[in-house]
Design a protein around this motif. Structure first.
Motif, PDB file in Angstrom:
ATOM      1  N   MET A   1       0.791  -1.154  -0.073  1.00  0.00           N
ATOM      2  CA  MET A   1      -0.009   0.180  -0.080  1.00  0.00           C
ATOM      3  C   MET A   1       0.831   1.262   0.147  1.00  0.00           C
ATOM      4  SD  MET A   1      -3.470   0.926   2.007  1.00  0.00           S
ATOM      5  CE  MET A   1      -4.419   0.715   0.547  1.00  0.00           C
ATOM      6  N   THR A   2       2.211   1.405   0.636  1.00  0.00           N
ATOM      7  CA  THR A   2       2.734   2.257   0.578  1.00  0.00           C
ATOM      8  C   THR A   2       3.874   2.233  -0.795  1.00  0.00           C
ATOM      9  OG1 THR A   2       4.053   0.985   2.314  1.00  0.00           O
ATOM     10  CG2 THR A   2       2.817   3.084   3.099  1.00  0.00           C
ATOM     11  N   ASP A   3       5.220   1.950  -0.323  1.00  0.00           N
ATOM     12  CA  ASP A   3       6.468   1.744  -1.470  1.00  0.00           C
ATOM     13  C   ASP A   3       6.224   0.365  -2.023  1.00  0.00           C
ATOM     14  OD1 ASP A   3       7.270   4.119  -1.867  1.00  0.00           O
ATOM     15  OD2 ASP A   3       8.623   4.213  -0.217  1.00  0.00           O
ATOM     16  N   PRO A   4       7.339  -0.200  -2.130  1.00  0.00           N
ATOM     17  CA  PRO A   4       7.271  -1.701  -2.686  1.00  0.00           C
ATOM     18  C   PRO A   4       6.905  -2.534  -1.600  1.00  0.00           C
ATOM     19  CG  PRO A   4       9.468  -0.608  -2.549  1.00  0.00           C
ATOM     20  CD  PRO A   4       8.737   0.053  -1.459  1.00  0.00           C
ATOM     21  N   MET A   5       7.768  -3.219  -0.911  1.00  0.00           N
ATOM     22  CA  MET A   5       7.274  -4.119   0.385  1.00  0.00           C
ATOM     23  C   MET A   5       8.058  -3.726   1.646  1.00  0.00           C
ATOM     24  SD  MET A   5       5.985  -7.341   0.396  1.00  0.00           S
ATOM     25  CE  MET A   5       4.660  -6.129   0.270  1.00  0.00           C
ATOM     26  N   LYS A   6       8.116  -2.583   1.604  1.00  0.00           N
ATOM     27  CA  LYS A   6       8.834  -1.906   2.988  1.00  0.00           C
ATOM     28  C   LYS A   6       8.064  -2.323   4.262  1.00  0.00           C
ATOM     29  CE  LYS A   6      10.612   2.386   4.850  1.00  0.00           C
ATOM     30  NZ  LYS A   6      10.302   4.055   4.848  1.00  0.00           N
ATOM     31  N   ARG A   7       9.012  -2.760   5.196  1.00  0.00           N
ATOM     32  CA  ARG A   7       8.460  -3.239   6.580  1.00  0.00           C
ATOM     33  C   ARG A   7       8.346  -1.987   7.577  1.00  0.00           C
ATOM     34  NH1 ARG A   7       6.120  -7.504   5.338  1.00  0.00           N
ATOM     35  NH2 ARG A   7       4.937  -6.938   7.304  1.00  0.00           N
ATOM     36  N   PHE A   8       7.505  -2.157   8.510  1.00  0.00           N
ATOM     37  CA  PHE A   8       7.516  -1.021   9.231  1.00  0.00           C
ATOM     38  C   PHE A   8       7.929  -1.763  10.841  1.00  0.00           C
ATOM     39  CE2 PHE A   8       4.912   0.208   6.039  1.00  0.00           C
ATOM     40  CZ  PHE A   8       5.381   1.574   5.795  1.00  0.00           C
ATOM     41  N   SER A   9       8.595  -0.888  11.532  1.00  0.00           N
ATOM     42  CA  SER A   9       8.774  -1.703  12.919  1.00  0.00           C
ATOM     43  C   SER A   9       7.713  -1.762  13.795  1.00  0.00           C
ATOM     44  CB  SER A   9       9.966  -0.705  13.623  1.00  0.00           C
ATOM     45  OG  SER A   9       9.464  -0.027  14.503  1.00  0.00           O
ATOM     46  N   GLU A  10       7.590  -2.855  14.471  1.00  0.00           N
ATOM     47  CA  GLU A  10       6.577  -3.028  15.602  1.00  0.00           C
ATOM     48  C   GLU A  10       6.520  -2.026  16.264  1.00  0.00           C
ATOM     49  OE1 GLU A  10       3.808  -5.759  16.765  1.00  0.00           O
ATOM     50  OE2 GLU A  10       5.260  -5.914  15.027  1.00  0.00           O
TER      51      GLU A  10
ATOM     52  N   PHE B 197      -4.662  -6.195  18.886  1.00  0.00           N
ATOM     53  CA  PHE B 197      -5.739  -6.245  17.723  1.00  0.00           C
ATOM     54  C   PHE B 197      -5.314  -5.354  16.586  1.00  0.00           C
ATOM     55  CE2 PHE B 197      -8.350  -8.726  20.544  1.00  0.00           C
ATOM     56  CZ  PHE B 197      -8.912  -9.539  19.866  1.00  0.00           C
ATOM     57  N   GLU B 198      -5.063  -4.180  16.922  1.00  0.00           N
ATOM     58  CA  GLU B 198      -4.496  -3.277  16.042  1.00  0.00           C
ATOM     59  C   GLU B 198      -3.441  -3.356  15.186  1.00  0.00           C
ATOM     60  OE1 GLU B 198      -6.954   0.583  18.186  1.00  0.00           O
ATOM     61  OE2 GLU B 198      -4.802   0.640  18.257  1.00  0.00           O
ATOM     62  N   SER B 199      -2.500  -4.174  15.850  1.00  0.00           N
ATOM     63  CA  SER B 199      -1.117  -4.436  15.287  1.00  0.00           C
ATOM     64  C   SER B 199      -1.749  -5.426  14.148  1.00  0.00           C
ATOM     65  CB  SER B 199      -0.236  -4.969  16.237  1.00  0.00           C
ATOM     66  OG  SER B 199       0.617  -6.105  15.757  1.00  0.00           O
ATOM     67  N   LEU B 200      -2.414  -6.461  14.533  1.00  0.00           N
ATOM     68  CA  LEU B 200      -2.900  -7.611  13.736  1.00  0.00           C
ATOM     69  C   LEU B 200      -3.726  -6.805  12.488  1.00  0.00           C
ATOM     70  CD1 LEU B 200      -4.572 -10.802  15.438  1.00  0.00           C
ATOM     71  CD2 LEU B 200      -2.287 -10.617  13.974  1.00  0.00           C
ATOM     72  N   SER B 201      -4.673  -6.065  12.664  1.00  0.00           N
ATOM     73  CA  SER B 201      -5.171  -5.393  11.762  1.00  0.00           C
ATOM     74  C   SER B 201      -4.154  -4.750  10.647  1.00  0.00           C
ATOM     75  CB  SER B 201      -6.463  -4.568  12.390  1.00  0.00           C
ATOM     76  OG  SER B 201      -6.315  -3.256  11.776  1.00  0.00           O
ATOM     77  N   PHE B 202      -3.295  -3.960  11.303  1.00  0.00           N
ATOM     78  CA  PHE B 202      -2.486  -3.351  10.547  1.00  0.00           C
ATOM     79  C   PHE B 202      -1.764  -4.290   9.412  1.00  0.00           C
ATOM     80  CE2 PHE B 202       2.033  -2.504   9.632  1.00  0.00           C
ATOM     81  CZ  PHE B 202       1.904  -1.254   8.912  1.00  0.00           C
ATOM     82  N   VAL B 203      -1.198  -5.416  10.021  1.00  0.00           N
ATOM     83  CA  VAL B 203      -0.534  -6.307   9.072  1.00  0.00           C
ATOM     84  C   VAL B 203      -1.352  -6.976   8.348  1.00  0.00           C
ATOM     85  CG1 VAL B 203       1.049  -8.573   9.108  1.00  0.00           C
ATOM     86  CG2 VAL B 203       1.288  -6.751  11.060  1.00  0.00           C
ATOM     87  N   LEU B 204      -2.553  -7.405   8.683  1.00  0.00           N
ATOM     88  CA  LEU B 204      -3.385  -8.153   7.549  1.00  0.00           C
ATOM     89  C   LEU B 204      -3.764  -7.239   6.549  1.00  0.00           C
ATOM     90  CD1 LEU B 204      -5.811 -10.441   9.732  1.00  0.00           C
ATOM     91  CD2 LEU B 204      -3.228 -10.760   8.951  1.00  0.00           C
ATOM     92  N   GLN B 206      -1.946  -4.953   5.452  1.00  0.00           N
ATOM     93  CA  GLN B 206      -0.790  -4.807   4.417  1.00  0.00           C
ATOM     94  C   GLN B 206      -0.583  -5.929   3.581  1.00  0.00           C
ATOM     95  OE1 GLN B 206       0.134  -1.179   5.190  1.00  0.00           O
ATOM     96  NE2 GLN B 206       2.252  -2.289   5.017  1.00  0.00           N
ATOM     97  N   THR B 207      -1.070  -6.928   3.961  1.00  0.00           N
ATOM     98  CA  THR B 207      -0.427  -7.948   3.280  1.00  0.00           C
ATOM     99  C   THR B 207      -1.503  -8.445   2.187  1.00  0.00           C
ATOM    100  OG1 THR B 207      -1.554  -9.496   5.080  1.00  0.00           O
ATOM    101  CG2 THR B 207       1.186  -9.571   4.922  1.00  0.00           C
ATOM    102  N   ARG B 208      -2.609  -8.204   2.451  1.00  0.00           N
ATOM    103  CA  ARG B 208      -3.726  -8.184   1.311  1.00  0.00           C
ATOM    104  C   ARG B 208      -4.756  -7.438   1.726  1.00  0.00           C
ATOM    105  NH1 ARG B 208      -3.968 -13.278   1.571  1.00  0.00           N
ATOM    106  NH2 ARG B 208      -1.621 -13.627   1.072  1.00  0.00           N
TER     107      ARG B 208
END
Ligand SMILES: NC(=O)c1ccc[n+]([C@@H]2O[C@H](COP(=O)([O-])OP(=O)(O)OC[C@H]3O[C@@H](n4cnc5c(N)ncnc54)[C@H](O)[C@@H]3O)[C@@H](O)[C@H]2O)c1
Ligand SMILES: NC(=O)c1ccc[n+]([C@@H]2O[C@H](COP(=O)([O-])OP(=O)(O)OC[C@H]3O[C@@H](n4cnc5c(N)ncnc54)[C@H](O)[C@@H]3O)[C@@H](O)[C@H]2O)c1
Lengths: 217, 217
Positions: A1-10, B197-204, B206-208
């Motif tokens: 959704m942002t750049d290519p496959m950038k990961r953000f820190s926990e 929960f919000e952290s999960l929702s963020f990752v999910l 992002q990934t699809r």
DNA sequence: TCCCGCTTGTGAAAACGTTCACCTGCCCGC
DNA sequence: GCGGGCAGGTGAACGTTTTCACAAGCGGGA
């Protein structure tokens, strides 16, 4: 959704949650603008940290002015994926499960518990919140849940995790104090209260080895 | 207890908790020795990390052999401050509070809830677990608790924290989703399920971005 | 007794996250 | 419409945590 496959820190994500919460409050109070300094709010986050965190996702502020509360709230909401509703399957209708079901906060944030499963005959069939507790054997037939919550005893946790994955969830929140194995692509988060207690106990025994006002150990 | 006033990273302590748990299991299974590789157990911790973590506190292993399970267990137990009992005051006898009281795991680890407080007349006087719920007004008279747990609604959390500090606790575990202010010297830990929960929702998200097997957003 | 394979403990390097410092842009008052 | 002060964005510096890589120690077998 942002750049290519950038990961953000926990940690950045956790802080986004924090900013979001502050924004909700401040929004309710009718504030229109907020500075990074005020957003940080507590001394363990610096204003530079706030700006850096936000800058990973875009430029939301205006120099000299700060951030528009309503706008930033909407942006973070979208970043965290809270601008939609999530379907959650809950396994284990015990103490923790019941607490989660009773908690309005989750529904308010967009998390809907669409199914609850348990293995105990005493629990199956009972209505909890507004869903009926189903037999865990029915979990494989569960459809449409994106997230699973594990609130069963430790010994059942791995098996339940496998079932949830098979049922198609993409993320799992685990309350059982054990590291679970999940396939790649499945996101796992643990809530481990035991660890928090132990962390407290560690710090307290470091800072003063013995009980207050009592003789030796 | 170790060097002068060296501080250990939060993550090291969390991992120590993890190692401790693994050691408990392995001990119960009758294993005598364990290698750093097996202690890491899951791929998000490397064996080098395990050895580094342990090396901050001493040399517990034997080259070529690994660690003696019983011995390392005792050592970590002492490091985490679990070789004694802790007195805990719990405030808020609602869902979370009840779950904590019902949980045997804490008692087993050395945490004794010695007092429970609530503000609701419906709850005060009831017996929960093996303690009687007291009026929150009695909290100032509470003595001897080293730790406090806050399981009240958000709006009461800061006030309760202040009362706990006044009552002499040195550490607080907070379940209310809000950053609390505590004086220097008081250790604060937060358990924030909403954030998970919000952290999960963020990752999910992002990934699809979209729900599986369904048309548009 | 000596060698070999195994595993720890640990400096050094790399990766990562946070803080600093400064440039830029914007509003407001004059 | 000009200047001063405020506040965001951001590269670079800094500090911390993790990983790497290897010497050193140990047991077991020949
Ligand atoms: N309660 C706490 O304060 C607390 C604290 C730390 C960790 N935990 C952990 O959280 C988890 C849940 O704790 P709890 O206090 O809610 O436990 P609980 O005993 O109150 O509830 C567990 C529920 O899971 C159900 N269950 C058991 N096996 C199952 C299976 N195979 N499939 C489906 N359901 C099954 C039981 O019938 C029960 O209803 C446990 O793993 C516990 O270790 C709890
Ligand atoms: N239940 C959950 O799943 C969940 C999830 C995330 C966060 N939380 C947070 O955990 C906290 C507790 O949640 P819960 O579900 O147990 O709430 P709850 O409403 O079940 O219990 C709260 C208890 O606190 C008592 N209380 C209220 N004001 C008080 C005061 N001033 N002094 C002493 N007691 C007081 C109430 O009488 C009640 O018994 C809340 O802050 C909530 O936001 C809960």
């Amino acid at each position: 959704m942002t750049d290519p496959m950038k990961r953000f820190s926990e940690s950045t994500i956790r802080r986004l949650s924090h900013y979001y919460r502050v924004l909700e409050e401040v929004h309710a109070e009718g504030q229109r603008m907020i500075s990074s300094h005020l957003l940080a709010e507590r001394e363990d986050i610096t204003s530079a940290q706030v700006r850096k965190d936000l800058s990973y996702f875009g430029s939301f502020g205006r120099r000299g002015l700060g951030y528009n509360v309503e706008h930033l709230r909407t942006e973070i909401r979208a970043i965290l994926g809270l601008d939609r509703r999530w379907r959650v399957a809950l396994v284990g209708a015990g103490h923790i499960g019941a607490a989660l079901l009773a908690y309005r906060g989750f529904r308010d944030q967009g998390f809907d518990v669409v199914a609850v499963f348990d293995s105990s005959p005493e629990r199956i069939g009972k209505t909890l919140g507004d869903v009926v507790v189903q037999d865990i054997a029915k979990l494989p037939e569960c459809e449409g849940a994106e997230m699973g919550v594990i609130a069963t005893p430790v010994r059942a946790a791995q098996e339940v995790a496998d079932m949830l994955v098979a049922a198609g969830v993409r993320g799992i929140l685990n309350f059982a104090p054990r590291k679970l194995r999940v396939p790649e692509g499945i996101t796992l988060r643990n809530v481990d209260m035991t660890m928090e207690f132990e962390s407290l106990s560690f710090v307290l025994s470091q800072t003063r080895g013995k009980p207050r006002r009592r003789a030796g150990e």
